[in-house]
Design a protein around this motif. Structure first.
Motif, PDB file in Angstrom:
ATOM      1  N   ASP A   1     -17.081  40.480  24.411  1.00 32.16           N
ATOM      2  CA  ASP A   1     -17.762  40.164  23.158  1.00 32.16           C
ATOM      3  C   ASP A   1     -18.910  41.135  22.952  1.00 32.16           C
ATOM      4  OD1 ASP A   1     -18.428  38.639  20.819  1.00 32.16           O
ATOM      5  OD2 ASP A   1     -17.658  36.862  21.848  1.00 32.16           O
ATOM      6  N   ILE A   2     -19.465  41.111  21.767  1.00 27.03           N
ATOM      7  CA  ILE A   2     -20.613  41.961  21.454  1.00 27.03           C
ATOM      8  C   ILE A   2     -21.812  41.537  22.291  1.00 27.03           C
ATOM      9  CG2 ILE A   2     -22.321  42.463  19.643  1.00 27.03           C
ATOM     10  CD1 ILE A   2     -20.039  42.536  17.646  1.00 27.03           C
ATOM     11  N   VAL A   3     -22.483  42.515  22.876  1.00 27.26           N
ATOM     12  CA  VAL A   3     -23.756  42.288  23.568  1.00 27.26           C
ATOM     13  C   VAL A   3     -24.795  43.112  22.816  1.00 27.26           C
ATOM     14  CG1 VAL A   3     -25.035  42.462  25.715  1.00 27.26           C
ATOM     15  CG2 VAL A   3     -22.584  41.948  25.776  1.00 27.26           C
ATOM     16  N   VAL A   4     -25.614  42.450  22.012  1.00 25.86           N
ATOM     17  CA  VAL A   4     -26.567  43.140  21.142  1.00 25.86           C
ATOM     18  C   VAL A   4     -27.592  43.874  21.996  1.00 25.86           C
ATOM     19  CG1 VAL A   4     -28.276  42.861  19.322  1.00 25.86           C
ATOM     20  CG2 VAL A   4     -26.233  41.411  19.345  1.00 25.86           C
ATOM     21  N   GLU A   5     -27.707  45.169  21.750  1.00 27.95           N
ATOM     22  CA  GLU A   5     -28.566  45.989  22.608  1.00 27.95           C
ATOM     23  C   GLU A   5     -29.087  47.195  21.821  1.00 27.95           C
ATOM     24  OE1 GLU A   5     -30.895  47.366  24.793  1.00 27.95           O
ATOM     25  OE2 GLU A   5     -29.847  45.817  25.960  1.00 27.95           O
ATOM     26  N   PRO A   6     -30.396  47.240  21.505  1.00 28.97           N
ATOM     27  CA  PRO A   6     -30.953  48.360  20.733  1.00 28.97           C
ATOM     28  C   PRO A   6     -30.778  49.718  21.410  1.00 28.97           C
ATOM     29  CG  PRO A   6     -32.498  46.519  20.816  1.00 28.97           C
ATOM     30  CD  PRO A   6     -31.405  46.201  21.781  1.00 28.97           C
TER      31      PRO A   6
ATOM     32  N   TYR B   1     -23.093  35.959  36.847  1.00 27.28           N
ATOM     33  CA  TYR B   1     -22.273  36.776  35.958  1.00 27.28           C
ATOM     34  C   TYR B   1     -22.654  38.233  36.170  1.00 27.28           C
ATOM     35  CZ  TYR B   1     -26.245  37.882  32.946  1.00 27.28           C
ATOM     36  OH  TYR B   1     -27.440  38.370  32.470  1.00 27.28           O
ATOM     37  N   LYS B   2     -21.810  39.127  35.702  1.00 26.64           N
ATOM     38  CA  LYS B   2     -22.170  40.547  35.694  1.00 26.64           C
ATOM     39  C   LYS B   2     -21.471  41.220  34.518  1.00 26.64           C
ATOM     40  CE  LYS B   2     -18.541  42.207  38.884  1.00 26.64           C
ATOM     41  NZ  LYS B   2     -18.283  42.953  40.146  1.00 26.64           N
ATOM     42  N   ILE B   3     -22.180  42.137  33.890  1.00 30.04           N
ATOM     43  CA  ILE B   3     -21.574  42.947  32.835  1.00 30.04           C
ATOM     44  C   ILE B   3     -20.843  44.089  33.518  1.00 30.04           C
ATOM     45  CG2 ILE B   3     -21.993  44.416  30.838  1.00 30.04           C
ATOM     46  CD1 ILE B   3     -24.365  42.695  30.133  1.00 30.04           C
ATOM     47  N   VAL B   4     -19.527  44.042  33.447  1.00 26.46           N
ATOM     48  CA  VAL B   4     -18.696  45.027  34.132  1.00 26.46           C
ATOM     49  C   VAL B   4     -18.816  46.390  33.464  1.00 26.46           C
ATOM     50  CG1 VAL B   4     -16.329  45.628  34.777  1.00 26.46           C
ATOM     51  CG2 VAL B   4     -17.088  43.243  34.872  1.00 26.46           C
ATOM     52  N   LYS B   5     -18.788  46.395  32.141  1.00 23.81           N
ATOM     53  CA  LYS B   5     -18.860  47.661  31.418  1.00 23.81           C
ATOM     54  C   LYS B   5     -19.253  47.392  29.974  1.00 23.81           C
ATOM     55  CE  LYS B   5     -16.295  52.049  31.364  1.00 23.81           C
ATOM     56  NZ  LYS B   5     -17.061  52.674  32.449  1.00 23.81           N
ATOM     57  N   ARG B   6     -19.919  48.347  29.370  1.00 26.95           N
ATOM     58  CA  ARG B   6     -20.212  48.299  27.940  1.00 26.95           C
ATOM     59  C   ARG B   6     -19.293  49.307  27.265  1.00 26.95           C
ATOM     60  NH1 ARG B   6     -25.090  45.536  27.023  1.00 26.95           N
ATOM     61  NH2 ARG B   6     -26.410  45.330  28.880  1.00 26.95           N
ATOM     62  N   LEU B   7     -18.507  48.835  26.326  1.00 31.34           N
ATOM     63  CA  LEU B   7     -17.566  49.676  25.594  1.00 31.34           C
ATOM     64  C   LEU B   7     -17.898  49.602  24.113  1.00 31.34           C
ATOM     65  CD1 LEU B   7     -14.301  48.585  27.453  1.00 31.34           C
ATOM     66  CD2 LEU B   7     -15.541  50.734  27.752  1.00 31.34           C
TER      67      LEU B   7
ATOM     68  N   ALA C   1     -19.737  48.627  21.003  1.00 39.39           N
ATOM     69  CA  ALA C   1     -20.615  47.497  20.693  1.00 39.39           C
ATOM     70  C   ALA C   1     -20.359  46.302  21.603  1.00 39.39           C
ATOM     71  CB  ALA C   1     -20.411  47.076  19.229  1.00 39.39           C
ATOM     72  N   ARG C   2     -19.272  46.347  22.358  1.00 37.35           N
ATOM     73  CA  ARG C   2     -18.859  45.194  23.151  1.00 37.35           C
ATOM     74  C   ARG C   2     -19.268  45.331  24.606  1.00 37.35           C
ATOM     75  NH1 ARG C   2     -12.611  45.234  20.908  1.00 37.35           N
ATOM     76  NH2 ARG C   2     -13.141  45.082  18.697  1.00 37.35           N
ATOM     77  N   GLY C   3     -19.356  44.191  25.245  1.00 40.65           N
ATOM     78  CA  GLY C   3     -19.558  44.152  26.682  1.00 40.65           C
ATOM     79  C   GLY C   3     -18.413  43.401  27.320  1.00 40.65           C
ATOM     80  N   VAL C   4     -18.058  43.800  28.529  1.00 47.65           N
ATOM     81  CA  VAL C   4     -17.037  43.094  29.309  1.00 47.65           C
ATOM     82  C   VAL C   4     -17.794  42.386  30.434  1.00 47.65           C
ATOM     83  CG1 VAL C   4     -14.943  43.295  30.684  1.00 47.65           C
ATOM     84  CG2 VAL C   4     -15.320  44.838  28.737  1.00 47.65           C
ATOM     85  N   ILE C   5     -17.749  41.051  30.435  1.00 42.75           N
ATOM     86  CA  ILE C   5     -18.568  40.241  31.334  1.00 42.75           C
ATOM     87  C   ILE C   5     -17.674  39.384  32.223  1.00 42.75           C
ATOM     88  CG2 ILE C   5     -20.501  38.622  31.482  1.00 42.75           C
ATOM     89  CD1 ILE C   5     -21.098  39.253  28.523  1.00 42.75           C
ATOM     90  N   GLU C   6     -17.935  39.407  33.521  1.00 43.61           N
ATOM     91  CA  GLU C   6     -17.288  38.494  34.454  1.00 43.61           C
ATOM     92  C   GLU C   6     -18.260  37.367  34.759  1.00 43.61           C
ATOM     93  OE1 GLU C   6     -16.045  40.574  37.936  1.00 43.61           O
ATOM     94  OE2 GLU C   6     -14.253  41.413  36.997  1.00 43.61           O
ATOM     95  N   VAL C   7     -17.795  36.118  34.643  1.00 41.66           N
ATOM     96  CA  VAL C   7     -18.645  34.951  34.845  1.00 41.66           C
ATOM     97  C   VAL C   7     -18.022  34.107  35.957  1.00 41.66           C
ATOM     98  CG1 VAL C   7     -19.894  33.112  33.667  1.00 41.66           C
ATOM     99  CG2 VAL C   7     -18.986  35.013  32.330  1.00 41.66           C
ATOM    100  N   TYR C   8     -18.880  33.631  36.915  1.00 45.24           N
ATOM    101  CA  TYR C   8     -18.384  32.960  38.117  1.00 45.24           C
ATOM    102  C   TYR C   8     -18.954  31.554  38.244  1.00 45.24           C
ATOM    103  CZ  TYR C   8     -17.781  37.939  39.153  1.00 45.24           C
ATOM    104  OH  TYR C   8     -17.475  39.272  39.090  1.00 45.24           O
ATOM    105  N   LYS C   9     -18.119  30.659  38.842  1.00 42.16           N
ATOM    106  CA  LYS C   9     -18.560  29.296  39.134  1.00 42.16           C
ATOM    107  C   LYS C   9     -19.621  29.318  40.231  1.00 42.16           C
ATOM    108  CE  LYS C   9     -15.398  25.999  39.260  1.00 42.16           C
ATOM    109  NZ  LYS C   9     -14.130  25.241  39.473  1.00 42.16           N
TER     110      LYS C   9
END
Length: 369
Positions: free
Chosen positions: A305-310, A353-359, A361-369
């Protein structure tokens, strides 16, 4: 006695003229959108593609069956769209005629091309510039003045008494409903090949994955093609799944992600959560958490999803903020910064969680229990 208004520093000279020019741009930006809509309706990107990727005005007008009396006006439209970055300046031909070409933006507006990763975005343009969208945007000021008890409706809901992506949109305008559905699918599927290539380890070691709101399975099939060992399930509303033909590659499940998510080692939410309020996102994420095993067992939720980042730069940041206003007007959702995402993950009971990569406008995020 009325309070005296504070003095204001009035711009002068070059600063005043620049302010006026900036005001023209901001006030008239909608004409760029309308020019883009016109180009899509006329089929200009597809025509230029069929002419070899670059065209003179005369050849373009002939391909579009534009009357000779309108050719000069077509030239003015193309000049504006080249200036705004929709098309490329192709230089001049041997006769000195100006040429117009495709660039990455206009290439994703070409229809009728079958190619890896090509998902024509024309429906997104036509929905986003439709009469119903424009009317909703015009209602923003009145919407802001109205108080609300309970969940705050979108501006679109307030203006049209209908919600996007459900039966009320079809009742409002069947053509709009079809455009919105097609545009959403094209928008969501664009870039999955890039994600698979750039984030190859994202799917490494996975045996099963549930793609929430996965539509016709385009994204799931792309994942399975790149990683044949992964068993993919698509969860979407029954009305979507009922229109999808079984392909023997992906398992399709009709349901509601607010109530149940098919269990898998990983659950993916690709461009889903920005449509929903924070409270609804927590409910969705909680269902996703219940569907996966622990981190030690390889369990994770994949949020794309989008991760807003100036810091991404002014152009990309402007695109992100415009997408946030799009959510404000047409959904009950929003675009979120990393800190916003962190709050949602914590409220839903995730541990990390960790942001795996920013592509882009989007970010790829892994989220863990």
């Amino acid at each position: 006695m009325a309070a005296q208004a504070p003095e204001m520093e009035v711009p002068k000279g070059a600063e005043l003229l620049q302010a006026q020019a900036d005001l023209w741009r901001h006030t008239l930006y909608y004409l760029t959108s309308m020019g883009l809509r016109c180009a899509v309706k006329l089929g200009i990107p597809t025509a230029i593609h069929n002419l070899g990727g670059v065209s003179s005005l005369a050849d373009l007008a002939a391909a579009l069956s534009i009357p000779a009396s309108k050719q000069p006006f077509l030239g003015r439209l193309m000049r504006a769209l080249v200036t705004s970055g929709v098309f490329a300046n192709g230089g001049k031909n041997d006769s000195g005629a100006e040429l117009f070409g495709l660039n990455p933006l206009s290439r994703i507006l070409v229809d009728g091309v079958v190619a890896d990763e090509h998902h024509s975005q024309t429906s997104f343009v036509l929905a986003g510039t439709s009469r119903h969208y424009m009317e909703a945007a015009l209602g923003m000021a009145d919407w802001f003045k109205k108080d609300a008890t309970g969940p705050v409706p979108s501006v679109f809901e307030d203006v049209h008494s209908a919600s996007l992506f459900d039966e009320s949109t079809a009742a409002l305008d069947p053509e709009l409903d079809a455009l919105v559905t097609d545009g959403l699918a094209a928008h969501d599927n664009l870039g999955i090949g890039t994600i698979i290539r750039e984030c190859h380890d994202l799917f490494k070691g996975l045996e099963s994955l549930t793609d929430c709101c996965g539509g016709d399975g385009t994204t799931a099939r792309a994942i399975t093609k790149a990683h044949p060992h992964i068993k993919c399930t698509v969860l979407d509303l029954p009305k979507v799944i009922d229109k999808t033909s079984a392909d023997g590659i992906v398992n399709y499940v009709g349901g509601d992600l607010f109530h149940t998510v098919p269990k898998a080692q990983a659950v993916m939410l690709k461009l889903v959560l920005h449509h929903w309020s924070d409270d609804d996102c927590v409910k969705i994420l909680t269902q996703c958490k219940n569907a996966i095993p622990s981190r030690e067992e390889g369990g994770k939720v994949i949020v794309i999803d989008i991760v807003v980042e100036p810091s991404l730069g002014p152009v990309m940041f402007e695109a992100q903020t415009l997408m946030d206003i799009l959510m404000l007007v047409f959904t009950r959702g929003r675009q979120r910064s990393e800190s916003d995402w962190h709050v949602l993950f914590t409220k839903a009971g995730f541990s990390d969680y960790k942001i795996v990569k920013r592509l882009g406008a989007r970010g790829v995020i892994e989220v863990y229990k």
